[in-house]
Each structure stands twice: as C-alpha cells, then as structure tokens.
Design a protein around this motif. Sequence first.
Motif, mmCIF file in Angstrom:
data_model
loop_
_atom_site.group_PDB
_atom_site.id
_atom_site.type_symbol
_atom_site.label_atom_id
_atom_site.label_comp_id
_atom_site.label_asym_id
_atom_site.label_seq_id
_atom_site.Cartn_x
_atom_site.Cartn_y
_atom_site.Cartn_z
ATOM 1 N N LEU A 27 0.562 -0.750 0.051
ATOM 2 C CA LEU A 27 0.035 -0.074 -0.119
ATOM 3 C C LEU A 27 0.770 1.250 0.110
ATOM 4 O O LEU A 27 0.493 1.750 -0.668
ATOM 5 C CB LEU A 27 -1.307 0.049 0.885
ATOM 6 C CG LEU A 27 -1.914 1.038 1.233
ATOM 7 C CD1 LEU A 27 -2.617 1.863 0.161
ATOM 8 C CD2 LEU A 27 -2.401 1.391 2.496
ATOM 9 N N LEU A 28 2.155 1.539 0.654
ATOM 10 C CA LEU A 28 2.804 2.690 0.700
ATOM 11 C C LEU A 28 3.276 2.804 -0.936
ATOM 12 O O LEU A 28 2.995 3.878 -0.851
ATOM 13 C CB LEU A 28 3.893 2.383 2.266
ATOM 14 C CG LEU A 28 5.109 3.134 1.926
ATOM 15 C CD1 LEU A 28 4.435 4.364 2.492
ATOM 16 C CD2 LEU A 28 5.944 3.184 3.054
ATOM 17 N N ILE A 29 4.050 1.453 -1.689
ATOM 18 C CA ILE A 29 4.810 1.818 -2.593
ATOM 19 C C ILE A 29 3.590 2.187 -3.083
ATOM 20 O O ILE A 29 4.028 3.244 -4.515
ATOM 21 C CB ILE A 29 4.691 0.292 -2.934
ATOM 22 C CG1 ILE A 29 6.003 0.111 -1.588
ATOM 23 C CG2 ILE A 29 5.894 0.895 -4.512
ATOM 24 C CD1 ILE A 29 6.644 -1.393 -2.500
ATOM 25 N N ARG A 30 2.357 1.623 -3.458
ATOM 26 C CA ARG A 30 1.128 1.800 -3.940
ATOM 27 C C ARG A 30 0.624 4.131 -3.982
ATOM 28 O O ARG A 30 0.816 4.425 -5.157
ATOM 29 C CB ARG A 30 0.029 0.884 -3.912
ATOM 30 C CG ARG A 30 -0.845 1.535 -4.717
ATOM 31 C CD ARG A 30 -1.418 1.056 -5.909
ATOM 32 N NE ARG A 30 -2.407 1.293 -7.468
ATOM 33 C CZ ARG A 30 -2.336 1.495 -8.079
ATOM 34 N NH1 ARG A 30 -1.612 1.478 -9.515
ATOM 35 N NH2 ARG A 30 -4.050 1.398 -8.643
ATOM 36 N N ILE A 31 0.767 4.034 -2.704
ATOM 37 C CA ILE A 31 0.759 5.118 -2.482
ATOM 38 C C ILE A 31 1.406 6.770 -3.216
ATOM 39 O O ILE A 31 1.552 7.362 -3.920
ATOM 40 C CB ILE A 31 0.201 5.687 -1.029
ATOM 41 C CG1 ILE A 31 -0.578 5.243 -0.484
ATOM 42 C CG2 ILE A 31 0.452 7.184 -0.453
ATOM 43 C CD1 ILE A 31 -0.625 4.942 1.009
ATOM 44 N N ILE A 32 2.796 6.188 -2.708
ATOM 45 C CA ILE A 32 4.293 6.941 -3.588
ATOM 46 C C ILE A 32 4.208 6.177 -5.063
ATOM 47 O O ILE A 32 4.282 7.590 -5.470
ATOM 48 C CB ILE A 32 5.400 6.379 -3.258
ATOM 49 C CG1 ILE A 32 5.383 6.205 -1.396
ATOM 50 C CG2 ILE A 32 6.762 6.679 -4.103
ATOM 51 C CD1 ILE A 32 6.971 5.192 -1.571
ATOM 52 N N ILE A 33 3.539 5.331 -6.025
ATOM 53 C CA ILE A 33 3.649 5.841 -7.074
ATOM 54 C C ILE A 33 2.069 6.449 -7.848
ATOM 55 O O ILE A 33 1.752 7.011 -8.184
ATOM 56 C CB ILE A 33 2.872 4.059 -7.323
ATOM 57 C CG1 ILE A 33 4.512 2.913 -7.659
ATOM 58 C CG2 ILE A 33 2.664 4.336 -9.486
ATOM 59 C CD1 ILE A 33 4.234 1.863 -7.421
ATOM 60 N N VAL A 34 1.119 6.454 -6.923
ATOM 61 C CA VAL A 34 0.031 7.225 -7.559
ATOM 62 C C VAL A 34 0.581 8.702 -7.532
ATOM 63 O O VAL A 34 -0.286 9.556 -7.791
ATOM 64 C CB VAL A 34 -1.186 7.416 -6.429
ATOM 65 C CG1 VAL A 34 -2.295 7.973 -6.708
ATOM 66 C CG2 VAL A 34 -1.594 5.232 -6.487
ATOM 67 N N TYR A 35 1.277 9.421 -6.331
ATOM 68 C CA TYR A 35 1.241 10.411 -6.148
ATOM 69 C C TYR A 35 2.262 11.054 -6.823
ATOM 70 O O TYR A 35 1.614 12.304 -7.297
ATOM 71 C CB TYR A 35 1.793 10.597 -5.015
ATOM 72 C CG TYR A 35 2.481 11.950 -4.777
ATOM 73 C CD1 TYR A 35 1.689 13.147 -4.217
ATOM 74 C CD2 TYR A 35 4.195 12.279 -4.437
ATOM 75 C CE1 TYR A 35 1.693 14.252 -3.643
ATOM 76 C CE2 TYR A 35 4.699 13.339 -4.637
ATOM 77 C CZ TYR A 35 3.326 14.841 -4.005
ATOM 78 O OH TYR A 35 4.300 15.941 -4.265
#
Length: 248
Positions: free
Chosen positions: A198-206
């Motif tokens: 989830l943390l990696i996904r947040i970074i990618i989306v940002y």
Amino acid sequence: MSHLNGSNDENNVTQPPAFSSFQTDLTPRAKTKIKLRFILVIFLAIHIPLVLYFILSRTILALAISIIPPTISIILNFIIYKQFDVIGMLSVIGWISAIILASFQKVSKFYSLGVSFVFGVIGLVLVITLIPIKVGSFEMRPFLYYCSKHFNIGNYQGLTKDEPFPDRCERYWKTYASFRRPLIIVTAVWGFVFLLELLIRIIIVYKANGFDPDNYVFYYSFPFLSVFTVIYITWLRRKQLKKLFCPA
C-alpha cells in the motif's frame, strides 16, 4: 515481540508441536467435518461475496450486499460452534474498506489506490493482532492462531485426547515457543507485506498525479507471500523431522 516470551517447557510433553497439519487423534469423520466447515467459511466469506459483487455490476450497493454472506458465516459460527469466525471478520473488514474507497470516486488520488487500499487495511488488522492487548480475561493473539484454534489445524500430540481442542491449543500457545513463533512470523509477514505494498502504491499514485492504471506491485505480492509461506512451512516440517529422527 512479547508474544515470543513466556514459558517454553517443551521437554515436559512427549512430542513437540509441528506446524500446519491436522491433529492425529481425530477420527476420519471429525476431520471431514472440519474440512467441510472450513470450505463453507471460505465460500461464505470470499467466493459468494465476490460472485455477488460482479453479478450486481460492481456498485456500492453490490459491495454492501456482499457483506451479508460473511456476516452470516460469523453468526452461524458463533451460534453453532460458540466461536468467532476470524476469516469472516476479515472479509467484512475488507468489504467495508472497499465501500469507503468507492465512496471517494471523485478523489482521484485516493480512489486510484484501488485494491491496495483494501488489502492495506487487512494488513493493518493482521499487524494489530500481533499486539498482546489484554482486556480482562481476553488477550490478543496473532490472526493465524485463531485460524488454527477455530479450524482444529495443527499437530497437538502429547496431550490428553479428552481435552477440548480450544483448551489444547491455548495450552500449546502458553507452553511452546516453537508453536507460537510460526503463527507470529506468518501473520507478521502477510500483514507487513500488504502494508508495504500500500505504501509503494501511494508513492506511485502520488508521482503519477493520481492516475496509475497498472498495479504490478500488488499482483507480485501474492506470489511472493504464497512462495514464502510454502517454503517456510516446508522448512519447519523438515526441521521437525530432524529432531524426531536425528538424536542430539
């Protein structure tokens, strides 16, 4: 982690606990009932909700209706077996998370988290179960412990056959560090991997300014977790066999 502390009187029982195998003193009929119960819970908590969701066109209403089967599973397990269905509970939490996500469709960055948000919440729940919270006579145990206890999964040789299985499981938890450790490690790995994803996904989306149609990290996480679990359980069983057949 304080779950790992406590007594470890493994020499007081004839055979040390092994991980993830059905207890050997159950009759074939009892084993069949346990397996059928597990299959029923999986269908009510996972398969039927997913079928309902896709049949009902993936709407928020469909998400709400999909909560009904795992809720029924929780109620039936409580009434019939006097136990709390942890898999059903986790399914309900997942569907509620999906409803929250769907309610924010207009917030592109949040909505783009997609299934990663749902499993991130599930991962958080798994990690929370690692905290030895005590309230009265209740003490929090790792999620996998409840799966073992509720579905009679585990090799609990060396104790009286007349002892109720929940009591037997509780005694092994308090007595054996080698019993506690795998339950803690597997629960922790699954929980933290979901949170990390989830943390990696947040970074990618940002970085993608709220739009990222692909979610490769999420689809890689499940094969990794599956391979890890299989390898770890295989290693534990081989270690157990060495102790049984190779005297010190």
